[in-house]
Design a protein around this motif. Structure first.
Motif, PDB file in Angstrom:
ATOM      1  N   ALA A 180      42.098   9.867  62.222  1.00 13.47           N
ATOM      2  CA  ALA A 180      42.720  11.137  61.818  1.00 13.47           C
ATOM      3  C   ALA A 180      43.384  11.005  60.454  1.00 13.47           C
ATOM      4  CB  ALA A 180      43.745  11.563  62.871  1.00 13.47           C
ATOM      5  N   ALA A 181      44.099   9.858  60.250  1.00  7.69           N
ATOM      6  CA  ALA A 181      44.761   9.646  58.958  1.00  7.69           C
ATOM      7  C   ALA A 181      43.723   9.562  57.839  1.00  7.69           C
ATOM      8  CB  ALA A 181      45.593   8.369  59.012  1.00  7.69           C
ATOM      9  N   THR A 182      42.598   8.915  58.134  1.00  6.62           N
ATOM     10  CA  THR A 182      41.527   8.824  57.139  1.00  6.62           C
ATOM     11  C   THR A 182      40.995  10.202  56.780  1.00  6.62           C
ATOM     12  OG1 THR A 182      40.897   6.666  58.009  1.00  6.62           O
ATOM     13  CG2 THR A 182      39.290   7.795  56.643  1.00  6.62           C
ATOM     14  N   THR A 183      40.828  11.038  57.783  1.00 12.72           N
ATOM     15  CA  THR A 183      40.329  12.398  57.552  1.00 12.72           C
ATOM     16  C   THR A 183      41.321  13.189  56.709  1.00 12.72           C
ATOM     17  OG1 THR A 183      39.152  12.358  59.666  1.00 12.72           O
ATOM     18  CG2 THR A 183      39.567  14.517  58.673  1.00 12.72           C
ATOM     19  N   ASP A 203      41.840   2.304  71.418  1.00  8.22           N
ATOM     20  CA  ASP A 203      41.140   3.545  71.058  1.00  8.22           C
ATOM     21  C   ASP A 203      42.116   4.588  70.512  1.00  8.22           C
ATOM     22  OD1 ASP A 203      38.790   2.401  71.876  1.00  8.22           O
ATOM     23  OD2 ASP A 203      38.778   3.354  73.858  1.00  8.22           O
ATOM     24  N   GLU A 204      43.320   4.652  71.102  1.00  9.11           N
ATOM     25  CA  GLU A 204      44.321   5.615  70.633  1.00  9.11           C
ATOM     26  C   GLU A 204      44.730   5.305  69.197  1.00  9.11           C
ATOM     27  OE1 GLU A 204      48.925   6.977  71.643  1.00  9.11           O
ATOM     28  OE2 GLU A 204      47.769   5.826  73.111  1.00  9.11           O
ATOM     29  N   ASN A 205      45.000   4.049  68.903  1.00  9.45           N
ATOM     30  CA  ASN A 205      45.364   3.653  67.543  1.00  9.45           C
ATOM     31  C   ASN A 205      44.236   3.939  66.561  1.00  9.45           C
ATOM     32  OD1 ASN A 205      47.910   2.747  68.320  1.00  9.45           O
ATOM     33  ND2 ASN A 205      47.196   0.669  68.731  1.00  9.45           N
ATOM     34  N   MET A 206      42.999   3.681  66.980  1.00  5.71           N
ATOM     35  CA  MET A 206      41.866   3.926  66.098  1.00  5.71           C
ATOM     36  C   MET A 206      41.649   5.423  65.882  1.00  5.71           C
ATOM     37  SD  MET A 206      41.036   1.065  65.033  1.00  5.71           S
ATOM     38  CE  MET A 206      39.683   1.663  64.028  1.00  5.71           C
ATOM     39  N   GLU A 207      42.006   6.231  66.878  1.00  2.03           N
ATOM     40  CA  GLU A 207      41.931   7.674  66.683  1.00  2.03           C
ATOM     41  C   GLU A 207      42.939   8.124  65.624  1.00  2.03           C
ATOM     42  OE1 GLU A 207      40.004  10.086  67.748  1.00  2.03           O
ATOM     43  OE2 GLU A 207      38.704   8.632  68.756  1.00  2.03           O
ATOM     44  N   ASN A 208      44.145   7.498  65.675  1.00  5.86           N
ATOM     45  CA  ASN A 208      45.151   7.803  64.653  1.00  5.86           C
ATOM     46  C   ASN A 208      44.675   7.375  63.274  1.00  5.86           C
ATOM     47  OD1 ASN A 208      46.928   8.908  66.519  1.00  5.86           O
ATOM     48  ND2 ASN A 208      47.930   6.948  66.918  1.00  5.86           N
ATOM     49  N   TYR A 243      47.721   5.520  58.969  1.00  4.82           N
ATOM     50  CA  TYR A 243      46.535   4.658  58.895  1.00  4.82           C
ATOM     51  C   TYR A 243      46.934   3.176  58.991  1.00  4.82           C
ATOM     52  CZ  TYR A 243      42.488   2.335  56.752  1.00  4.82           C
ATOM     53  OH  TYR A 243      41.440   1.508  56.497  1.00  4.82           O
ATOM     54  N   LYS A 244      47.921   2.813  58.192  1.00  3.29           N
ATOM     55  CA  LYS A 244      48.370   1.414  58.155  1.00  3.29           C
ATOM     56  C   LYS A 244      49.001   1.005  59.486  1.00  3.29           C
ATOM     57  CE  LYS A 244      51.372  -1.668  55.494  1.00  3.29           C
ATOM     58  NZ  LYS A 244      52.362  -1.735  54.385  1.00  3.29           N
ATOM     59  N   THR A 245      49.816   1.890  60.051  1.00  6.39           N
ATOM     60  CA  THR A 245      50.471   1.585  61.331  1.00  6.39           C
ATOM     61  C   THR A 245      49.446   1.383  62.442  1.00  6.39           C
ATOM     62  OG1 THR A 245      52.424   2.864  60.695  1.00  6.39           O
ATOM     63  CG2 THR A 245      52.131   2.389  63.046  1.00  6.39           C
ATOM     64  N   GLY A 246      48.413   2.231  62.463  1.00  6.69           N
ATOM     65  CA  GLY A 246      47.372   2.089  63.484  1.00  6.69           C
ATOM     66  C   GLY A 246      46.690   0.733  63.418  1.00  6.69           C
ATOM     67  N   LEU A 247      46.371   0.280  62.219  1.00  8.01           N
ATOM     68  CA  LEU A 247      45.730  -1.030  62.059  1.00  8.01           C
ATOM     69  C   LEU A 247      46.676  -2.164  62.447  1.00  8.01           C
ATOM     70  CD1 LEU A 247      43.794  -0.532  58.687  1.00  8.01           C
ATOM     71  CD2 LEU A 247      42.918  -0.393  61.027  1.00  8.01           C
ATOM     72  N   GLU A 248      47.957  -2.047  62.035  1.00  2.00           N
ATOM     73  CA  GLU A 248      48.925  -3.086  62.362  1.00  2.00           C
ATOM     74  C   GLU A 248      49.165  -3.172  63.873  1.00  2.00           C
ATOM     75  OE1 GLU A 248      52.341  -2.148  60.074  1.00  2.00           O
ATOM     76  OE2 GLU A 248      51.581  -3.100  58.223  1.00  2.00           O
TER      77      GLU A 248
END
Length: 300
Positions: A124-127, A116-121, A192-197
């Motif tokens: 946020a990056a998407t926003t 959930d923390e990574n997806m929040e990042n 964004y990329k780091t959160g997905l990775e």
């Protein structure tokens, strides 16, 4: 000529029949005497052998029973000790299973939290990237750069497809005009990329944890099942040993032989009485045939 039947008894035939009957009675008395001698001989032998068996048993059952009970007592104590050990082990296994259950819940909660923390990042990056995109496109956004109506230049409503150079300059002012948003865009995209990775890597680690924890769970369950089955077998064996130790019918022959001896004594006594009675009856029968003894005395 006289009308007499050919089968009418005569003195001669009657005497012959009496002779045969007498011979049969004598033979019966002789054979009866022999048979009774055999019967009473068997009685005597059986009584003697049974009494000897009672007085002189083949084995010392009481001594053997004492040794058997001592051995069974030791076995029972060993089994009871084994049962206590198994119960203690099962208790520890169940405690371990309880602790493992807590760890599984903890691992699930931790990975979910980090996901959930990574997806929040990522969100946020998407926003941020969306906002920066709006900024870059601000000079070209018809919502921000409206075509003004000549009748009301200060108004905010669109009417004519006309504008002024001054309005375009004011609308395009900012980071998009000076290209100062590229760094922020890069940082937002990297986030964004780091959160997905990270979530992808966490998925790999999570599956590793699943294999390890599931293996521990299954092994503990297997141990509990096998040890419980073994415990039940030991408890059943203990009950059988207790039943054997409580069974006092360890020498059926010793208890049954006296009863057999008493029954046989009574039977042989009756057989002796029967033989005496039969001998007397046969003697009376022969006396009657010979017209002697008690029958002759009555006639006289």
């Amino acid at each position: 000529m006289t009308g007499a039947s050919a089968s009418t008894p005569t003195a001669e035939t009657t005497h012959e029949d009496e002779s045969k009957a007498h011979e049969a009675a004598v033979e019966l008395k002789i054979s009866s005497r022999k048979n009774w001698v055999k019967v009473l001989g068997h009685c005597s032998t059986e009584l003697e052998k049974t009494q000897d068996w009672i007085d002189h048993p083949v084995v010392d059952v009481e001594a053997i029973t004492k040794k058997r009970l001592a051995a069974e007592g030791k076995l029972l104590a060993a089994l009871m000790s084994r049962v206590e050990g198994l119960k203690n082990f099962l208790q520890r296994l169940k405690l371990t299973r309880k602790r493992l259950r807590k760890r599984i819940k903890s691992v699930n909660a931790l990975f979910k939290l980090k996901f959930d923390e990574n997806m929040e990042n990522v969100k946020a990056a998407t926003t941020v990237m969306q906002d920066i995109g709006h900024l870059k496109l601000a000079p070209y956004n018809p919502k921000m750069s409206l075509i003004k109506n000549f009748k009301c230049i200060a108004c905010n409503n669109a009417a004519l497809i006309e504008t002024t150079e001054r309005a375009l300059v004011v609308a395009s002012a900012g980071c998009a005009e000076k290209d100062e948003c590229s760094g922020a865009t890069k940082i937002a995209f990297d986030t964004y990329k780091t959160g997905l990775e990270l979530n992808k890597l966490m998925g790999i680690n999570f599956e590793k944890e699943r294999v390890i924890l599931a293996g521990m769970r299954n092994k503990i369950r297997e141990l509990i099942d096998t040890r419980t089955a073994k415990l039940n077998k030991l408890l059943a064996q203990i009950e059988r040993i207790k039943g054997a130790m409580g069974d006092d019918n360890y020498d059926a022959a010793k208890k049954s032989l006296p009863e057999h001896l008493n029954i046989f004594k009574l039977a042989c006594k009756r057989m002796t009485s029967f033989s005496t009675t039969e001998k007397a009856q046969l003697s009376k029968l022969l006396g009657a045939m010979d017209n002697t003894g008690e029958i002759r005395t009555k006639k006289e």
